[in-house]
Design an enzyme around this catalytic site. Structure first.
Site, PDB file in Angstrom:
ATOM      1  N   ASP A   1       0.467   5.787   6.116  1.00 22.90           N
ATOM      2  CA  ASP A   1       1.185   4.563   5.777  1.00 22.90           C
ATOM      3  C   ASP A   1       0.819   4.167   4.345  1.00 22.90           C
ATOM      4  O   ASP A   1      -0.353   3.972   4.029  1.00 22.90           O
ATOM      5  CB  ASP A   1       0.780   3.456   6.763  1.00 22.90           C
ATOM      6  CG  ASP A   1       1.645   2.218   6.643  1.00 22.90           C
ATOM      7  OD1 ASP A   1       1.842   1.738   5.512  1.00 22.90           O
ATOM      8  OD2 ASP A   1       2.107   1.728   7.683  1.00 22.90           O
TER       9      ASP A   1
ATOM     10  N   HIS B   1       9.923  -0.941   6.730  1.00 27.83           N
ATOM     11  CA  HIS B   1       8.880  -0.096   6.157  1.00 27.83           C
ATOM     12  C   HIS B   1       8.922   1.286   6.801  1.00 27.83           C
ATOM     13  O   HIS B   1       9.153   1.414   8.003  1.00 27.83           O
ATOM     14  CB  HIS B   1       7.505  -0.755   6.402  1.00 27.83           C
ATOM     15  CG  HIS B   1       6.361  -0.010   5.783  1.00 27.83           C
ATOM     16  ND1 HIS B   1       6.317   0.310   4.442  1.00 27.83           N
ATOM     17  CD2 HIS B   1       5.217   0.480   6.339  1.00 27.83           C
ATOM     18  CE1 HIS B   1       5.181   0.972   4.203  1.00 27.83           C
ATOM     19  NE2 HIS B   1       4.510   1.091   5.325  1.00 27.83           N
TER      20      HIS B   1
ATOM     21  N   CYS C   1       8.196   2.876  -0.087  1.00 25.79           N
ATOM     22  CA  CYS C   1       7.588   3.465   1.120  1.00 25.79           C
ATOM     23  C   CYS C   1       8.309   4.745   1.571  1.00 25.79           C
ATOM     24  O   CYS C   1       7.664   5.708   1.979  1.00 25.79           O
ATOM     25  CB  CYS C   1       7.534   2.465   2.255  1.00 25.79           C
ATOM     26  SG  CYS C   1       9.131   1.724   2.646  1.00 25.79           S
TER      27      CYS C   1
END
Length: 227
Positions: free
Chosen positions: A133, A116, A186
């Protein structure tokens, strides 16, 4: 200029770059970095972006922001944070040779959490360290580690103590920033957080923009120029 060439022509270039060819063919090289066809193809829909693509894109942001009217930006490579964590300040002391971090407006630190990508934004103007995030995870420990790094950098390079109480460390909540709705975007989210923040723009994109952003990033990397 990109604006003279038709959208169709741009689309054709992007399709060709994502198409068949030698994996190690160099599609773009600048900033002492090289991006191969194999790297570029991580921008195909639903693939995970790799270090090469992210570092090249961050370098494009830094380059653009040298222009009049943009905040001054420094972006660390994706390899900076792991090195800091494994070796402490000593291991990364020389990463800022020729760069005064405290003369920047914004410092970007891409964070790779195994599968990630997330982003830390140090806003020197506002004395804030924020963790972005796209899956809403917390990065308080990461912000603290980076504050500690800044503290040592300030001692080492300016002989000045940073005062913790003057700084705000904050993990952005999932309602504060756009969130991804799949398991693969991401890296694109991280790059686009950096793009919008580096223009002092509110972060208004959504998951729906991702296929377009991926194509746009292919074009920008090949042409070494942000649209």
């Amino acid at each position: 200029s990109p604006f003279n060439c038709s959208f169709q022509a741009m689309e054709r270039e992007v399709i060709a770059a994502l198409g068949k060819g030698e994996p190690d063919e160099i599609m773009s090289s600048a900033f002492k970095l090289k991006v191969t066809r194999e790297d570029i193809q991580t921008l195909s829909n639903l693939r995970w972006l790799n270090d090469e693509v992210i570092n090249f894109y961050m370098s494009l942001l830094v380059e653009r922001n040298k222009k009049e009217g943009y905040p001054a930006v420094h972006a660390f490579s994706t390899f900076f944070y792991p090195k800091l964590i494994s070796g402490g300040y000593k291991a990364v002391r020389r990463w800022t040779r020729g760069v005064d971090l405290f003369k920047q407006d914004l410092i970007f630190v891409p964070i790779h959490l195994r599968v990630h990508w997330a982003l830390v934004v140090i806003d020197v103007r506002k004395t804030t360290i924020k963790y972005f995030d796209s899956m809403g995870q917390k990065g308080d420990k990461i912000c603290e580690a980076l504050f500690q790094y800044l503290q040592e950098e300030s001692r080492e390079k300016r002989n000045l103590e940073l005062i913790f109480s003057e700084w705000t460390l904050h993990s952005m909540e999932s309602h504060e920033i756009p969130q991804q709705l799949n398991g693969s975007d991401c890296g694109v989210f991280m790059c686009k957080y950096a793009d919008y923040i580096s223009r002092d723009k509110p972060i208004t994109f959504t998951q729906n923009h991702m296929p377009y952003f991926r194509k746009k990033m292919v074009w920008e990397i090949i042409h070494q120029q942000l649209l």
